[in-house]
Scaffold this active site. Structure first.
Site, PDB file in Angstrom:
ATOM      1  N   HIS A 181       0.825  -1.209   0.000  1.00 33.48           N
ATOM      2  CA  HIS A 181       0.000   0.000   0.000  1.00 33.48           C
ATOM      3  C   HIS A 181       0.862   1.263   0.000  1.00 33.48           C
ATOM      4  O   HIS A 181       1.595   1.510   0.951  1.00 33.48           O
ATOM      5  CB  HIS A 181      -0.876  -0.032   1.259  1.00 33.48           C
ATOM      6  CG  HIS A 181      -1.844   1.078   1.369  1.00 33.48           C
ATOM      7  ND1 HIS A 181      -1.933   1.864   2.496  1.00 33.48           N
ATOM      8  CD2 HIS A 181      -2.786   1.540   0.514  1.00 33.48           C
ATOM      9  CE1 HIS A 181      -2.903   2.746   2.331  1.00 33.48           C
ATOM     10  NE2 HIS A 181      -3.432   2.572   1.130  1.00 33.48           N
ATOM     11  N   ARG A 182       0.780   2.016  -1.066  1.00 29.98           N
ATOM     12  CA  ARG A 182       1.610   3.224  -1.262  1.00 29.98           C
ATOM     13  C   ARG A 182       3.092   2.844  -1.242  1.00 29.98           C
ATOM     14  O   ARG A 182       3.944   3.607  -0.779  1.00 29.98           O
ATOM     15  CB  ARG A 182       1.314   4.297  -0.199  1.00 29.98           C
ATOM     16  CG  ARG A 182      -0.165   4.582  -0.012  1.00 29.98           C
ATOM     17  CD  ARG A 182      -0.438   5.625   1.071  1.00 29.98           C
ATOM     18  NE  ARG A 182      -1.846   5.635   1.457  1.00 29.98           N
ATOM     19  CZ  ARG A 182      -2.366   6.355   2.427  1.00 29.98           C
ATOM     20  NH1 ARG A 182      -1.601   7.170   3.121  1.00 29.98           N
ATOM     21  NH2 ARG A 182      -3.652   6.286   2.723  1.00 29.98           N
ATOM     22  N   GLU A 217       0.464  -0.708  -4.721  1.00 26.47           N
ATOM     23  CA  GLU A 217      -0.631   0.241  -4.950  1.00 26.47           C
ATOM     24  C   GLU A 217      -0.068   1.629  -4.712  1.00 26.47           C
ATOM     25  O   GLU A 217       0.676   1.837  -3.747  1.00 26.47           O
ATOM     26  CB  GLU A 217      -1.771  -0.032  -3.958  1.00 26.47           C
ATOM     27  CG  GLU A 217      -2.997   0.843  -4.126  1.00 26.47           C
ATOM     28  CD  GLU A 217      -3.051   2.074  -3.244  1.00 26.47           C
ATOM     29  OE1 GLU A 217      -4.057   2.779  -3.303  1.00 26.47           O
ATOM     30  OE2 GLU A 217      -2.070   2.358  -2.497  1.00 26.47           O
ATOM     31  N   ASP A 226      -1.072   6.113  -5.245  1.00 25.74           N
ATOM     32  CA  ASP A 226      -2.130   7.106  -5.490  1.00 25.74           C
ATOM     33  C   ASP A 226      -1.640   8.127  -6.515  1.00 25.74           C
ATOM     34  O   ASP A 226      -0.525   8.641  -6.387  1.00 25.74           O
ATOM     35  CB  ASP A 226      -2.458   7.840  -4.181  1.00 25.74           C
ATOM     36  CG  ASP A 226      -2.871   6.884  -3.089  1.00 25.74           C
ATOM     37  OD1 ASP A 226      -3.880   6.192  -3.271  1.00 25.74           O
ATOM     38  OD2 ASP A 226      -2.167   6.819  -2.062  1.00 25.74           O
ATOM     39  N   HIS A 239      -0.981  11.141  -2.086  1.00 28.28           N
ATOM     40  CA  HIS A 239      -2.275  10.756  -1.522  1.00 28.28           C
ATOM     41  C   HIS A 239      -3.147  11.978  -1.205  1.00 28.28           C
ATOM     42  O   HIS A 239      -4.308  12.062  -1.606  1.00 28.28           O
ATOM     43  CB  HIS A 239      -2.074   9.917  -0.261  1.00 28.28           C
ATOM     44  CG  HIS A 239      -3.364   9.475   0.360  1.00 28.28           C
ATOM     45  ND1 HIS A 239      -4.079  10.263   1.244  1.00 28.28           N
ATOM     46  CD2 HIS A 239      -4.084   8.338   0.212  1.00 28.28           C
ATOM     47  CE1 HIS A 239      -5.169   9.623   1.615  1.00 28.28           C
ATOM     48  NE2 HIS A 239      -5.207   8.454   0.999  1.00 28.28           N
ATOM     49  N   GLU A 245      -4.188   3.866  -8.198  1.00 29.97           N
ATOM     50  CA  GLU A 245      -5.430   4.466  -7.721  1.00 29.97           C
ATOM     51  C   GLU A 245      -5.507   5.915  -8.193  1.00 29.97           C
ATOM     52  O   GLU A 245      -4.638   6.732  -7.862  1.00 29.97           O
ATOM     53  CB  GLU A 245      -5.522   4.423  -6.192  1.00 29.97           C
ATOM     54  CG  GLU A 245      -6.849   5.043  -5.749  1.00 29.97           C
ATOM     55  CD  GLU A 245      -7.001   5.257  -4.252  1.00 29.97           C
ATOM     56  OE1 GLU A 245      -6.249   4.675  -3.454  1.00 29.97           O
ATOM     57  OE2 GLU A 245      -7.906   6.041  -3.892  1.00 29.97           O
ATOM     58  N   LYS A 273      -6.587   9.353  -7.666  1.00 31.40           N
ATOM     59  CA  LYS A 273      -6.948  10.092  -6.436  1.00 31.40           C
ATOM     60  C   LYS A 273      -7.048  11.564  -6.808  1.00 31.40           C
ATOM     61  O   LYS A 273      -6.187  12.372  -6.469  1.00 31.40           O
ATOM     62  CB  LYS A 273      -5.819   9.856  -5.436  1.00 31.40           C
ATOM     63  CG  LYS A 273      -6.096  10.131  -3.997  1.00 31.40           C
ATOM     64  CD  LYS A 273      -7.077   9.209  -3.421  1.00 31.40           C
ATOM     65  CE  LYS A 273      -6.645   8.581  -2.142  1.00 31.40           C
ATOM     66  NZ  LYS A 273      -7.677   7.657  -1.644  1.00 31.40           N
ATOM     67  N   ASP A 284       0.407  -1.942   4.414  1.00 30.89           N
ATOM     68  CA  ASP A 284       1.589  -1.083   4.567  1.00 30.89           C
ATOM     69  C   ASP A 284       2.823  -1.911   4.902  1.00 30.89           C
ATOM     70  O   ASP A 284       3.939  -1.398   4.865  1.00 30.89           O
ATOM     71  CB  ASP A 284       1.375  -0.098   5.739  1.00 30.89           C
ATOM     72  CG  ASP A 284       0.133   0.761   5.575  1.00 30.89           C
ATOM     73  OD1 ASP A 284      -0.185   1.131   4.436  1.00 30.89           O
ATOM     74  OD2 ASP A 284      -0.519   1.054   6.614  1.00 30.89           O
TER      75      ASP A 284
HETATM   76  O1  G3P Z   1      -6.417   1.448  -2.829  1.00 29.90           O
HETATM   77  C1  G3P Z   1      -6.639   1.123  -1.500  1.00 29.90           C
HETATM   78  C2  G3P Z   1      -6.466   2.286  -0.583  1.00 29.90           C
HETATM   79  O2  G3P Z   1      -5.276   2.957  -0.905  1.00 29.90           O
HETATM   80  C3  G3P Z   1      -7.601   3.264  -0.649  1.00 29.90           C
HETATM   81  O3  G3P Z   1      -7.559   4.247   0.309  1.00 29.90           O
HETATM   82  O4  G3P Z   1      -7.009   6.460   1.160  1.00 29.90           O
HETATM   83  O5  G3P Z   1      -5.342   4.652   1.365  1.00 29.90           O
HETATM   84  O6  G3P Z   1      -5.821   5.675  -0.841  1.00 29.90           O
HETATM   85  P1  G3P Z   1      -6.372   5.307   0.506  1.00 29.90           P
HETATM   86 MG    MG Z   2      -4.690   4.470  -2.285  1.00 28.47          MG
END
Ligand code: G3P
Ligand code: MG
Length: 262
Positions: free
Chosen positions: A21-22, A48, A50, A63, A123, A125, A245
């Site tokens: 995540h990120r 993943e 943003d 993000h 993603e 965003k 994470d």
């Molecule tokens: O893509 C999953 C997750 O990243 C979505 O929420 O706010 O962490 O970008 P956020």
């Molecule tokens: Mg995200």
């Protein structure tokens, strides 16, 4: 693999149980090249990130709509051109060891992921009011920079307008709908947007949801889970991927499950 193959078919084979995540954002500054490199070093096969736009329309990784939390800049991301954003420090806020880490462009990110052989969940965003433009710019960037013959990244968003744009301009690029709560309306939206995956808040996922989606051929992905026991329970429930994470922690706890990708 030919990326013109049916994305619904190929996504099942491609998804990995762990998605960083990120990047590996528990141990490196989120949405930076350092976090992506660390994710790969920790054994992740997917990341993943943003994506939003600079004022002058360049896709970057970020993000928040504001610069304050993850850079030494101030104000709104959308107020700055790419050459101004590129000078900011996106690492020191996390740890002095990462001083000088920059906000990456999407192009730099794609190049790094290709070099590391990582699959990507992009993603969208968008900053307020830029849902359409962000999606169009992302599609253009992918069309220009993604190698022919390689499966497209998986594009997800909470922003329905952004997913509609991707569908319109690049129906061949696989789309995932991001939701907090799995309502009937959200599930209907999957059909409308022709999405191949559902990305749901892990707190809202149920066995029933996973089997309903399985009946339509769509994997469920969950965000954001850092507890290996919780991750294991979700995978046993049939969730296809855990967005975390802490890819290293989940990787060692889940062991061989990561080997499922062919
Ligand atoms: O893509 C999953 C997750 O990243 C979505 O929420 O706010 O962490 O970008 P956020
Ligand atoms: Mg995200």
């Amino acid at each position: 693999m030919d990326h013109r193959l049916d994305p619904m078919e190929t996504i099942h084979a491609r998804l990995s149980p762990i998605i960083a995540h990120r990047g590996a954002s528990a141990r490196a500054p989120e949405n930076t090249l350092a976090a992506i490199r660390l994710a790969a070093a920790e054994g992740a096969r997917w990341v993943e990130v943003d994506v939003k736009l600079s004022r002058d329309g360049v896709c970057i990784l970020m993000h928040d709509d504001l610069l304050r939390r993850t850079t030494n800049g101030r104000g709104e991301v959308a107020q700055y051109d790419i050459d101004e954003l590129a000078r900011l420090d996106a690492g020191s806020w996390f740890n002095r060891r990462f001083a000088g880490e920059r906000i990456p462009t999407l192009v730099e990110t794609l190049e790094l992921c290709l070099a590391l052989d990582l699959d990507i969940n992009l993603e969208i965003k968008p900053c307020p009011g830029r849902q359409h433009e962000t999606a169009i710019r992302m599609v253009e960037t992918l069309q220009r920079h993604w190698p022919a013959g390689r499966p497209w990244p998986l594009i997800s968003s909470f922003a329905v307008a952004s997913l509609e744009e991707v569908r319109l301009h690049a129906p061949e690029m696989p789309r995932g709908l991001l939701i907090g709560r799995p309502t009937k309306r959200a599930r209907d939206m999957l059909d409308r947007l022709d999405c191949v995956t559902l990305h749901c808040d892990a707190k809202r996922v149920s066995r029933e949801l996973v089997s309903k989606l399985a009946a339509t051929g769509r994997p469920v992905l969950c965000y954001t889970v850092n507890d290996p026991h919780r991750a294991r329970r979700l995978l046993e429930m049939g969730v296809a991927s855990i967005i975390t994470d802490r890819p290293a922690d989940l990787q060692s706890a889940l062991g061989a499950r990561q080997e499922s990708r062919q």
